[in-house]
Design a protein around this motif. Sequence first.
Motif, mmCIF file in Angstrom:
data_model
loop_
_atom_site.group_PDB
_atom_site.id
_atom_site.type_symbol
_atom_site.label_atom_id
_atom_site.label_comp_id
_atom_site.label_asym_id
_atom_site.label_seq_id
_atom_site.Cartn_x
_atom_site.Cartn_y
_atom_site.Cartn_z
ATOM 1 N N PRO A 1 -68.668 53.460 30.899
ATOM 2 C CA PRO A 1 -67.633 54.772 30.980
ATOM 3 C C PRO A 1 -66.270 54.263 30.384
ATOM 4 O O PRO A 1 -65.674 53.055 30.381
ATOM 5 N N PRO A 2 -65.548 55.318 29.487
ATOM 6 C CA PRO A 2 -64.331 55.026 28.836
ATOM 7 C C PRO A 2 -63.189 54.973 29.755
ATOM 8 O O PRO A 2 -62.059 55.022 29.330
ATOM 9 N N THR A 3 -63.359 54.810 31.263
ATOM 10 C CA THR A 3 -62.398 55.024 32.173
ATOM 11 C C THR A 3 -62.070 53.985 32.984
ATOM 12 O O THR A 3 -61.258 53.869 34.074
ATOM 13 N N LEU A 4 -62.703 52.756 32.726
ATOM 14 C CA LEU A 4 -62.425 51.453 33.645
ATOM 15 C C LEU A 4 -61.052 50.725 33.094
ATOM 16 O O LEU A 4 -60.934 49.913 32.700
ATOM 17 N N VAL A 5 -60.014 51.426 33.613
ATOM 18 C CA VAL A 5 -58.883 50.578 33.499
ATOM 19 C C VAL A 5 -58.457 49.678 34.788
ATOM 20 O O VAL A 5 -59.038 49.823 35.753
ATOM 21 N N LYS A 6 -58.145 48.245 34.342
ATOM 22 C CA LYS A 6 -58.056 47.181 35.168
ATOM 23 C C LYS A 6 -56.582 47.284 35.793
ATOM 24 O O LYS A 6 -56.029 46.581 36.684
ATOM 25 N N LYS A 7 -55.783 47.655 34.570
ATOM 26 C CA LYS A 7 -54.194 47.378 34.862
ATOM 27 C C LYS A 7 -53.400 48.199 33.932
ATOM 28 O O LYS A 7 -53.772 48.552 32.874
ATOM 29 N N LEU A 8 -52.199 48.514 34.448
ATOM 30 C CA LEU A 8 -51.381 49.369 33.897
ATOM 31 C C LEU A 8 -49.793 48.458 33.732
ATOM 32 O O LEU A 8 -49.446 47.769 34.706
ATOM 33 N N GLY A 9 -49.152 48.266 32.272
ATOM 34 C CA GLY A 9 -48.090 47.472 32.379
ATOM 35 C C GLY A 9 -46.710 48.592 32.294
ATOM 36 O O GLY A 9 -47.111 49.823 32.328
ATOM 37 N N THR A 10 -45.717 48.017 32.284
ATOM 38 C CA THR A 10 -44.618 48.789 32.256
ATOM 39 C C THR A 10 -44.399 49.648 30.721
ATOM 40 O O THR A 10 -44.409 48.673 29.800
ATOM 41 N N PRO A 11 -44.252 51.052 30.830
ATOM 42 C CA PRO A 11 -43.961 51.725 29.650
ATOM 43 C C PRO A 11 -42.610 51.230 28.629
ATOM 44 O O PRO A 11 -41.702 50.714 29.557
ATOM 45 N N TYR A 12 -42.357 51.048 27.578
ATOM 46 C CA TYR A 12 -41.547 50.931 26.952
ATOM 47 C C TYR A 12 -41.252 51.801 25.755
ATOM 48 O O TYR A 12 -42.088 52.476 25.146
ATOM 49 N N GLU A 13 -39.770 51.900 25.457
ATOM 50 C CA GLU A 13 -39.289 52.902 24.475
ATOM 51 C C GLU A 13 -39.559 52.664 23.066
ATOM 52 O O GLU A 13 -39.474 51.514 22.545
ATOM 53 N N VAL A 14 -40.140 53.621 22.358
ATOM 54 C CA VAL A 14 -40.220 53.368 20.793
ATOM 55 C C VAL A 14 -39.670 54.584 20.056
ATOM 56 O O VAL A 14 -39.940 54.681 18.956
ATOM 57 N N ALA A 15 -39.130 55.368 20.954
ATOM 58 C CA ALA A 15 -38.316 56.715 20.328
ATOM 59 C C ALA A 15 -37.749 56.422 19.029
ATOM 60 O O ALA A 15 -36.715 55.346 19.291
ATOM 61 N N PRO A 16 -37.597 57.269 17.950
ATOM 62 C CA PRO A 16 -36.471 56.796 17.069
ATOM 63 C C PRO A 16 -35.175 57.104 17.388
ATOM 64 O O PRO A 16 -34.843 57.782 18.202
ATOM 65 N N ILE A 17 -34.285 56.353 17.003
ATOM 66 C CA ILE A 17 -32.697 56.512 17.381
ATOM 67 C C ILE A 17 -31.880 56.980 16.360
ATOM 68 O O ILE A 17 -31.816 56.654 14.882
ATOM 69 N N ILE A 18 -31.657 58.410 16.588
ATOM 70 C CA ILE A 18 -30.947 59.449 15.581
ATOM 71 C C ILE A 18 -29.562 58.845 15.312
ATOM 72 O O ILE A 18 -28.793 58.841 16.088
ATOM 73 N N ALA A 19 -29.515 58.578 14.130
ATOM 74 C CA ALA A 19 -28.054 58.122 13.367
ATOM 75 C C ALA A 19 -27.212 59.369 12.736
ATOM 76 O O ALA A 19 -25.992 59.292 12.675
ATOM 77 N N ARG A 20 -27.929 59.907 12.162
ATOM 78 C CA ARG A 20 -27.194 61.231 11.268
ATOM 79 C C ARG A 20 -28.102 62.507 11.591
ATOM 80 O O ARG A 20 -29.091 62.664 10.964
ATOM 81 N N GLU A 21 -27.801 63.374 12.925
ATOM 82 C CA GLU A 21 -28.642 64.339 12.979
ATOM 83 C C GLU A 21 -28.572 65.687 12.049
ATOM 84 O O GLU A 21 -29.329 66.273 11.693
ATOM 85 N N LYS A 22 -27.311 65.845 11.665
ATOM 86 C CA LYS A 22 -26.924 67.140 10.685
ATOM 87 C C LYS A 22 -26.365 66.561 9.385
ATOM 88 O O LYS A 22 -25.384 65.902 9.562
#
Length: 386
Positions: free
Chosen positions: A48-69
């Motif tokens: 089964p593709p659902t056999l999760v043993k452990k979850l780690g702490t999520p971390y941020e990878v979203a882009p940091i906007i430097a020039r929006e307009k």
Amino acid sequence: MPFYHKSGKVPPKRHTQFRKPDGSLYAEELVSTEGFSSVYSLVYHTHPPTLVKKLGTPYEVAPIIAREKHLKHTSLKGFQIKPEDDYLDSRKPVLVNDDLHIILAAPRKSMEDYFFKNSQADEMIFIHKGKGLLKTGYGEISFDYGDYLMIPRGTIYQMHFQDSDNRLFIVESFSPLRVPGKYLNKAGQLMEHAPYCERDIRIPENLKTYDQAGDFKILIKKQGLIYPYVYGTHPFDYIGWDGCHYPWAFSIHDFEPITGRLHQPPPVHQTFEGHNFVVCSFVPRKYDYHPLSIPAPYNHSNVDSDEVLYYVDGDFMSRKSVEKGQITLHPGGIPHGPHPGTVEKSIGKESTEELAVMIDPFRPLKLTKYALDIEDGDYYKSWQSE
């Protein structure tokens, strides 16, 4: 290219008993898109593709906007993105909006101790430098210079590189990446006028079933976070699959250019499309053959879209100086065109060897901090007469 394919072992009827040699059941999984309304595949797992043993702490990878307009012609020196060992760490988003992220990457090493799944976006990985093997549960796809790897969201994969010198141009699309509808007939077949056909599409091969238990790290991207998962079985445990949802590859070198007596507009170069943007391929081709034709493109005012050009190789007659890996962004709202002197210089030329990937987004792009690090600040002045 979502045409039906079957690989490995599948039962005669879907959603029916499919048993292993020991009498236990294989685990059926429906991988569907847009709910149950668009392309899908049925996958048969050893476990089964659902056999999760452990979850780690999520971390941020979203882009940091430097020039929006902004309203400034912009050039980025893409090969100034520094190589990094890890594949995911090497991915640097440079131009983004709510429809797509444009990413540059220079990974040195293959993915050996983890797997990756992008659950929020289809991925288009253009191979500028390097060769290797894309490994998935659906099978393997070898890749080389000029390949587009099309990886639909939800696909667990690994990138294995032949050596350490790799350059990738990546688009994350938050809508399905598809073959342009204008190339397809009512049955979904590529028509005669299309610049490529089904024979040019490479689908996964060499399906291997990894019937293994243990600790398997899968990094899953969703809404700008990476979620570390540890599963108890190997994610590539497919015994078989069938359907229309799977990774595939297409080489830019197999794109057959459409030419004419007079200069052809960019839509003739269209290769893929997503919601609110298109992807085009500029390849070596014959120039226009009207006796008074001007091969260089005319000045153009982008009214409804930005224009991004990623330079791969060759000479570009409309630009004074171009580097491999350079990105130009011409924002909607102001005109751009050939550099001074290049129009006259192009007259009489019969062909070009240029190679580039173009993206036209219909909503403005924002620049990230990585983009500012590699920006040529004087590019907007490059139309001044010498």
